[in-house]
Design a protein around this motif. Structure first.
Motif, PDB file in Angstrom:
ATOM      1  N   ASP A   1       0.863  -1.178   0.000  1.00 58.36           N
ATOM      2  CA  ASP A   1       0.000   0.000   0.000  1.00 58.36           C
ATOM      3  C   ASP A   1       0.902   1.231   0.000  1.00 58.36           C
ATOM      4  OD1 ASP A   1      -1.693   2.133   0.559  1.00 58.36           O
ATOM      5  OD2 ASP A   1      -2.932   0.996   1.961  1.00 58.36           O
ATOM      6  N   VAL A   2       0.935   1.940  -1.119  1.00 54.55           N
ATOM      7  CA  VAL A   2       1.837   3.090  -1.256  1.00 54.55           C
ATOM      8  C   VAL A   2       1.090   4.419  -1.117  1.00 54.55           C
ATOM      9  CG1 VAL A   2       3.549   1.862  -2.650  1.00 54.55           C
ATOM     10  CG2 VAL A   2       1.625   2.998  -3.781  1.00 54.55           C
ATOM     11  N   THR A   3      -0.111   4.382  -0.573  1.00 59.52           N
ATOM     12  CA  THR A   3      -0.894   5.613  -0.419  1.00 59.52           C
ATOM     13  C   THR A   3      -0.149   6.650   0.412  1.00 59.52           C
ATOM     14  OG1 THR A   3      -2.921   4.274  -0.508  1.00 59.52           O
ATOM     15  CG2 THR A   3      -3.127   6.551   0.259  1.00 59.52           C
ATOM     16  N   ALA A   4       0.371   6.228   1.563  1.00 60.36           N
ATOM     17  CA  ALA A   4       1.016   7.175   2.478  1.00 60.36           C
ATOM     18  C   ALA A   4       2.280   7.764   1.873  1.00 60.36           C
ATOM     19  CB  ALA A   4       1.332   6.480   3.805  1.00 60.36           C
ATOM     20  N   ILE A   5       3.081   6.921   1.231  1.00 59.15           N
ATOM     21  CA  ILE A   5       4.335   7.455   0.701  1.00 59.15           C
ATOM     22  C   ILE A   5       4.093   8.327  -0.527  1.00 59.15           C
ATOM     23  CG2 ILE A   5       5.027   5.609  -0.922  1.00 59.15           C
ATOM     24  CD1 ILE A   5       7.830   5.889   0.596  1.00 59.15           C
ATOM     25  N   GLU A   6       3.033   8.050  -1.287  1.00 59.10           N
ATOM     26  CA  GLU A   6       2.675   8.915  -2.399  1.00 59.10           C
ATOM     27  C   GLU A   6       2.181  10.273  -1.888  1.00 59.10           C
ATOM     28  OE1 GLU A   6       2.422   8.386  -6.321  1.00 59.10           O
ATOM     29  OE2 GLU A   6       4.229   7.956  -5.180  1.00 59.10           O
ATOM     30  N   GLU A   7       1.474  10.263  -0.761  1.00 61.57           N
ATOM     31  CA  GLU A   7       1.050  11.528  -0.154  1.00 61.57           C
ATOM     32  C   GLU A   7       2.261  12.321   0.329  1.00 61.57           C
ATOM     33  OE1 GLU A   7      -1.646  10.314   2.867  1.00 61.57           O
ATOM     34  OE2 GLU A   7      -3.367  10.086   1.500  1.00 61.57           O
ATOM     35  N   LEU A   8       3.221  11.632   0.941  1.00 70.65           N
ATOM     36  CA  LEU A   8       4.443  12.298   1.390  1.00 70.65           C
ATOM     37  C   LEU A   8       5.209  12.851   0.199  1.00 70.65           C
ATOM     38  CD1 LEU A   8       6.593  13.040   3.482  1.00 70.65           C
ATOM     39  CD2 LEU A   8       7.511  10.709   3.246  1.00 70.65           C
ATOM     40  N   ARG A   9       5.322  12.085  -0.857  1.00 70.45           N
ATOM     41  CA  ARG A   9       6.048  12.537  -2.047  1.00 70.45           C
ATOM     42  C   ARG A   9       5.389  13.794  -2.629  1.00 70.45           C
ATOM     43  NH1 ARG A   9       6.147  11.824  -7.604  1.00 70.45           N
ATOM     44  NH2 ARG A   9       4.177  10.664  -7.586  1.00 70.45           N
ATOM     45  N   ALA A  10       4.045  13.789  -2.709  1.00 67.35           N
ATOM     46  CA  ALA A  10       3.333  14.949  -3.241  1.00 67.35           C
ATOM     47  C   ALA A  10       3.545  16.178  -2.348  1.00 67.35           C
ATOM     48  CB  ALA A  10       1.842  14.638  -3.368  1.00 67.35           C
ATOM     49  N   HIS A  11       3.532  15.954  -1.030  1.00 64.95           N
ATOM     50  CA  HIS A  11       3.740  17.062  -0.089  1.00 64.95           C
ATOM     51  C   HIS A  11       5.141  17.655  -0.231  1.00 64.95           C
ATOM     52  CE1 HIS A  11       3.734  19.400   3.612  1.00 64.95           C
ATOM     53  NE2 HIS A  11       4.844  18.772   3.983  1.00 64.95           N
ATOM     54  N   LEU A  12       6.147  16.801  -0.324  1.00 67.11           N
ATOM     55  CA  LEU A  12       7.527  17.274  -0.451  1.00 67.11           C
ATOM     56  C   LEU A  12       7.743  17.999  -1.776  1.00 67.11           C
ATOM     57  CD1 LEU A  12       9.496  14.231   1.026  1.00 67.11           C
ATOM     58  CD2 LEU A  12       9.065  16.443   2.108  1.00 67.11           C
ATOM     59  N   ASN A  13       7.122  17.505  -2.821  1.00 66.70           N
ATOM     60  CA  ASN A  13       7.254  18.172  -4.119  1.00 66.70           C
ATOM     61  C   ASN A  13       6.580  19.547  -4.105  1.00 66.70           C
ATOM     62  OD1 ASN A  13       8.785  16.230  -5.363  1.00 66.70           O
ATOM     63  ND2 ASN A  13       7.036  15.153  -6.238  1.00 66.70           N
ATOM     64  N   GLU A  14       5.449  19.627  -3.436  1.00 71.35           N
ATOM     65  CA  GLU A  14       4.758  20.912  -3.362  1.00 71.35           C
ATOM     66  C   GLU A  14       5.558  21.920  -2.546  1.00 71.35           C
ATOM     67  OE1 GLU A  14       0.432  22.772  -1.910  1.00 71.35           O
ATOM     68  OE2 GLU A  14       0.844  20.629  -1.726  1.00 71.35           O
ATOM     69  N   LYS A  15       6.187  21.440  -1.481  1.00 68.25           N
ATOM     70  CA  LYS A  15       6.906  22.346  -0.589  1.00 68.25           C
ATOM     71  C   LYS A  15       8.312  22.669  -1.075  1.00 68.25           C
ATOM     72  CE  LYS A  15       8.009  23.014   4.299  1.00 68.25           C
ATOM     73  NZ  LYS A  15       7.872  22.461   5.676  1.00 68.25           N
ATOM     74  N   HIS A  16       8.999  21.664  -1.635  1.00 67.52           N
ATOM     75  CA  HIS A  16      10.411  21.849  -1.966  1.00 67.52           C
ATOM     76  C   HIS A  16      10.740  21.606  -3.440  1.00 67.52           C
ATOM     77  CE1 HIS A  16      11.354  22.089   2.303  1.00 67.52           C
ATOM     78  NE2 HIS A  16      10.759  20.929   2.511  1.00 67.52           N
ATOM     79  N   GLY A  17       9.740  21.250  -4.235  1.00 69.37           N
ATOM     80  CA  GLY A  17      10.013  20.893  -5.619  1.00 69.37           C
ATOM     81  C   GLY A  17      10.684  21.989  -6.417  1.00 69.37           C
ATOM     82  N   ALA A  18      10.264  23.236  -6.196  1.00 66.73           N
ATOM     83  CA  ALA A  18      10.813  24.354  -6.967  1.00 66.73           C
ATOM     84  C   ALA A  18      12.270  24.604  -6.641  1.00 66.73           C
ATOM     85  CB  ALA A  18       9.992  25.616  -6.710  1.00 66.73           C
ATOM     86  N   SER A  19      12.666  24.377  -5.393  1.00 68.44           N
ATOM     87  CA  SER A  19      14.036  24.681  -4.981  1.00 68.44           C
ATOM     88  C   SER A  19      14.964  23.474  -5.027  1.00 68.44           C
ATOM     89  CB  SER A  19      14.038  25.256  -3.563  1.00 68.44           C
ATOM     90  OG  SER A  19      13.452  24.338  -2.646  1.00 68.44           O
ATOM     91  N   ARG A  20      14.422  22.283  -4.777  1.00 68.95           N
ATOM     92  CA  ARG A  20      15.279  21.092  -4.694  1.00 68.95           C
ATOM     93  C   ARG A  20      15.068  20.102  -5.831  1.00 68.95           C
ATOM     94  NH1 ARG A  20      15.181  19.291   1.714  1.00 68.95           N
ATOM     95  NH2 ARG A  20      15.399  21.378   2.613  1.00 68.95           N
ATOM     96  N   GLY A  21      14.015  20.307  -6.603  1.00 68.62           N
ATOM     97  CA  GLY A  21      13.719  19.366  -7.667  1.00 68.62           C
ATOM     98  C   GLY A  21      12.617  18.406  -7.275  1.00 68.62           C
ATOM     99  N   LYS A  22      11.896  17.902  -8.285  1.00 67.90           N
ATOM    100  CA  LYS A  22      10.785  16.982  -8.038  1.00 67.90           C
ATOM    101  C   LYS A  22      11.295  15.584  -7.695  1.00 67.90           C
ATOM    102  CE  LYS A  22       7.297  19.776  -9.109  1.00 67.90           C
ATOM    103  NZ  LYS A  22       6.202  20.109  -8.181  1.00 67.90           N
ATOM    104  N   LEU A  23      10.582  14.942  -6.787  1.00 68.00           N
ATOM    105  CA  LEU A  23      10.906  13.567  -6.397  1.00 68.00           C
ATOM    106  C   LEU A  23       9.972  12.588  -7.087  1.00 68.00           C
ATOM    107  CD1 LEU A  23      11.283  14.040  -2.526  1.00 68.00           C
ATOM    108  CD2 LEU A  23      13.145  13.664  -4.161  1.00 68.00           C
ATOM    109  N   THR A  24      10.536  11.540  -7.675  1.00 77.32           N
ATOM    110  CA  THR A  24       9.744  10.399  -8.121  1.00 77.32           C
ATOM    111  C   THR A  24       9.720   9.382  -6.988  1.00 77.32           C
ATOM    112  OG1 THR A  24      11.627   9.186  -9.031  1.00 77.32           O
ATOM    113  CG2 THR A  24      10.548  10.811 -10.485  1.00 77.32           C
ATOM    114  N   LEU A  25       9.122   8.247  -7.220  1.00 79.63           N
ATOM    115  CA  LEU A  25       9.105   7.202  -6.188  1.00 79.63           C
ATOM    116  C   LEU A  25      10.472   6.540  -6.037  1.00 79.63           C
ATOM    117  CD1 LEU A  25       7.289   5.711  -4.174  1.00 79.63           C
ATOM    118  CD2 LEU A  25       6.728   4.089  -5.992  1.00 79.63           C
ATOM    119  N   LEU A  26      11.302   6.623  -7.077  1.00 80.18           N
ATOM    120  CA  LEU A  26      12.570   5.906  -7.058  1.00 80.18           C
ATOM    121  C   LEU A  26      13.463   6.218  -5.853  1.00 80.18           C
ATOM    122  CD1 LEU A  26      14.057   5.479 -10.630  1.00 80.18           C
ATOM    123  CD2 LEU A  26      13.563   3.745  -8.937  1.00 80.18           C
ATOM    124  N   PRO A  27      13.721   7.477  -5.530  1.00 76.69           N
ATOM    125  CA  PRO A  27      14.601   7.711  -4.377  1.00 76.69           C
ATOM    126  C   PRO A  27      14.053   7.158  -3.068  1.00 76.69           C
ATOM    127  CG  PRO A  27      13.655   9.775  -5.201  1.00 76.69           C
ATOM    128  CD  PRO A  27      13.364   8.734  -6.215  1.00 76.69           C
TER     129      PRO A  27
END
Length: 424
Positions: free
Chosen positions: A228-254
């Protein structure tokens, strides 16, 4: 007029011979300096051989699939000047392979390494008479543009130097194709009796040999676990929204790389190499994660070195850099070797279950299937969750079935409770 003989260059690292994979020119062609003449294949990488001179091709030194020694005659070019024979090695090889990734194991798709779906080019402009395996001259940016548009680059007429395809040529091709969009389609229903024979050479032969060797030598077994990857996908979306512009977008791979690193602390037998001739297992502290990446010349496995010492964004940046280098044919030999465990995926086309083949001499490979939304029962309630399977393979000579199951379940626990990825 004179004749300039170009010899097979020394690729380096003690390589004495290479396989001639593909010619990009033929006898009678006019070539310019730095134009790619041929592709040659080392143990790990495809290498482009450029021309050091302007002139006319008068002789080719070998056939595709032929193994040629360093220093042997590669090609003869007629050049302006005195009639004496000139010889040289080709200039430093340029690693630039086709960049069209197939639907397996790229690193920029949502679930994991797969290219985003591309629209088929419904319009066809005036076609150029090139051979099916002939590679037109074009920059990596133009190749990527053609890929995004769904255009076969070999069909586009190039107006740049030496027939190089430019961005404007792609636009002209599309514009011309619009006027042909209403052409009859009856030919699509015509009977066909044609056949095509494809010689297995270059990267495809290397892949075939390695896959056959792996399945014959290792005692493969696979284990599939639902996550069940619901929680980690939510975390990934949150991190991308908060830090994506400055640090780059995260895929599931890292996140998957991080989960491997943490799980391997309790299962060091998975991060190992097995020398079946010496009967020695070497467990490694360093986690060098191979990320299977599909390129137009075949499957490559660039290596994220010391993943245990990388943050999420550091891993993401390195994965992206290596994947681009592999797809562009610019990955070095060192970047394509030395992995201790491999991560592979078919991405958005990953299906439900797969059976990955081990990347010998490693003893474990973790395969990722696509993410799908499905109804699940959680605490007695039917809810929609994002689910994904891990289809992983192991060498049964080294890894016991129970240990493999516990290892994948440990990864499952880390991904389903993503805070535990960062709790020391």
């Amino acid at each position: 007029m004179g004749t300039h003989v170009i010899k097979m260059p020394d690729i380096g690292e003690g390589i004495a011979e290479v396989e001639l994979s593909q010619w990009h020119v033929k006898v009678g062609d006019l070539v310019v300096e730095d134009q790619v003449l041929a592709d040659v294949m080392t143990d790990k990488a495809m290498v482009d051989i450029p021309s050091p001179v302007h002139g006319k091709v008068i002789a080719l030194g070998g056939q595709p699939g032929e193994v040629m020694a360093v220093g042997s005659v590669l090609i003869s070019i007629e050049v302006e000047g005195a009639g004496n024979l000139k010889e040289s090695a080709a200039p430093a090889p340029v690693k630039e392979a086709p960049i069209a990734p197939k639907a397996e194991a790229t690193v920029e798709s949502k679930p994991v390494a797969a290219a985003a779906p591309r629209p088929a080019a419904v319009c066809q402009g005036p076609m150029v008479a090139r051979e099916a395996d002939e590679r037109p001259l074009a920059s990596p940016a133009v190749r990527k543009h053609a890929l995004d548009l769904g255009i076969q680059l070999r069909l586009v007429r190039g107006t740049g130097p030496a027939g190089r395809v430019l961005h404007e040529d792609l636009e002209a091709y599309l514009a011309q194709g619009q006027s042909n969009a209403s052409a009859p389609i009856a030919a699509a229903y015509a009977q066909r009796n044609d056949e095509e024979q494809i010689q297995v050479i270059g990267m495809r032969r290397k892949i075939a040999q390695r896959m056959q060797d792996a399945t014959q030598r290792a005692a493969h077994f696979s284990y599939v676990e639902e996550i069940d990857v619901t929680a980690i996908e939510e975390l990934r979306a949150h991190l991308n929204e908060k830090h994506g512009a400055s640090r780059g977008k995260l895929t599931l791979l890292p996140f998957l790389v991080r989960a491997l690193v943490v799980a391997l602390r309790d299962f060091p037998q998975m991060n190992a190499r097995y020398d079946d001739e010496a009967q020695v297992i070497t467990r490694l502290g360093a986690v060098h994660v191979g990320v299977a990446t599909q390129s137009d010349v075949g499957l490559m496995v660039p290596v994220v070195r010391h993943a245990e010492a990388r943050s999420l964004w550091d891993s993401a940046a390195e994965i992206s850099r290596l994947a681009n280098a592999a797809r562009n044919g610019k990955a070095s030999r060192d970047e394509l070797s030395g992995s201790t465990i491999t991560l592979t995926s078919l991405g958005a086309l990953g299906g439900i279950v797969s059976t990955p083949v081990l990347n010998l001499p490693e003893v474990a490979i973790v395969g990722v299937n696509k993410i799908v939304e499905r109804p699940m029962v959680v605490k007695g309630q039917v809810v929609i969750r994002k689910m994904m399977n891990l289809s992983s393979s192991f060498d049964h000579r080294v890894v016991d079935g129970m240990d493999a199951a516990l290892f994948i379940q440990a990864i499952r626990g880390l991904l389903e409770q993503p805070a535990t990825l960062f709790v020391e």
